[in-house]
Design an enzyme around this catalytic site. Sequence first.
Site, mmCIF file in Angstrom:
data_model
loop_
_atom_site.group_PDB
_atom_site.id
_atom_site.type_symbol
_atom_site.label_atom_id
_atom_site.label_comp_id
_atom_site.label_asym_id
_atom_site.label_seq_id
_atom_site.Cartn_x
_atom_site.Cartn_y
_atom_site.Cartn_z
ATOM 1 N N HIS A 50 109.537 23.686 122.895
ATOM 2 C CA HIS A 50 109.008 25.101 122.828
ATOM 3 C C HIS A 50 110.357 26.212 122.723
ATOM 4 O O HIS A 50 111.393 26.145 123.393
ATOM 5 C CB HIS A 50 108.849 25.331 124.632
ATOM 6 N N ARG A 60 98.796 32.046 122.330
ATOM 7 C CA ARG A 60 97.941 31.476 123.422
ATOM 8 C C ARG A 60 97.104 32.574 124.096
ATOM 9 O O ARG A 60 97.905 33.297 125.000
ATOM 10 C CB ARG A 60 98.608 30.464 124.174
ATOM 11 N N ASP A 81 105.292 26.264 120.016
ATOM 12 C CA ASP A 81 105.704 24.697 120.201
ATOM 13 C C ASP A 81 105.525 23.991 119.003
ATOM 14 O O ASP A 81 104.723 24.193 118.065
ATOM 15 C CB ASP A 81 104.467 24.129 121.265
ATOM 16 N N GLU A 109 111.946 21.753 127.867
ATOM 17 C CA GLU A 109 110.921 21.299 126.897
ATOM 18 C C GLU A 109 111.538 21.491 125.298
ATOM 19 O O GLU A 109 111.606 22.457 124.760
ATOM 20 C CB GLU A 109 109.652 22.292 127.055
ATOM 21 N N HIS A 166 103.703 32.092 125.724
ATOM 22 C CA HIS A 166 102.743 32.174 124.533
ATOM 23 C C HIS A 166 102.013 33.371 124.409
ATOM 24 O O HIS A 166 101.491 33.820 123.266
ATOM 25 C CB HIS A 166 101.902 30.782 124.599
#
Length: 288
Positions: A264, A149, A204, A261, A197
């Site tokens: 993740h 990301r 994810d 999460e 990320h």
Amino acid sequence: MRMTAVAGVLAVLAAGTAGGAPPAPSPGAVTGGALVGAAHGTGTLPPAHAVNGSGPAGRAPGDGAGASDAGAGGVGGPPRGWFVAVREVDPSVREDMRYAGARNFTGAVVDGYAEPVCLLTRPAAEALRRAQRRLLPRGYTLRVYDCYRPQRAVDRFVRWAREPDGPADLAAKAAHYPRVDRARLIPEGYIAEKSGHSRGSTLDVTLEHLSGRAVDMGTPFDFFDPRSHTDDPGAADTVRANRRLLRGVLAEQGFVNLPEEWWHFTHRPEAFPSTFFDFPVSVASLRP
């Protein structure tokens, strides 16, 4: 699922990697502040919660806090040969890149997502392929929602979190943050100014049956709520078993789950544990 179908998927996977992936560049080939030795099991490794740096423990999509060698906008292009498209390493991994479309909590394509493609550092991508090979004979496949990301996307999340909800946001709020005000997403740590990320070894991911039927993981992806905690005590037994399966298969290949999460995971040791990149998400970004 019939074993012939499983065998077919395995055959496709084998064909896609029969020639062998090109070797990763030597540690000395990368400069610019990255701790390159960590990609090969050497060098100083980040602390247990380095996915989040010094920021609030646990949340996405902007989980983490700063690095000394990354500017406010992140580092530019990827070091040659160190990032790959997962589909080129393992075409059987299914991709559902949420931030490259409007099906995410912002309701729009996120800055920096030029293509719906999963990019990862080579060690993380190869570890993901090994995990997939463990799952396919059991009738499961991995489906990824986000991988590398860029920093500009994280910046967009922060700006979005500081904007007020409007009538057009009601559906996204119901799907992603029904029990928390948008104004509380940053203070409560769900969104932060740096994300693991952006270092390239975090993704994810969820499980899916090879038939395409969803596996019940208890909450949707990017559901900002304690019910997304991997070991949520209120989760149904089936949900907890599914989360354990995902975490266990990935842990065997060096992935560490973020407890807040279930989706993740970060591959350790990270190839670039303190570098936050900002090149666009596209196959073209990987070309010389």
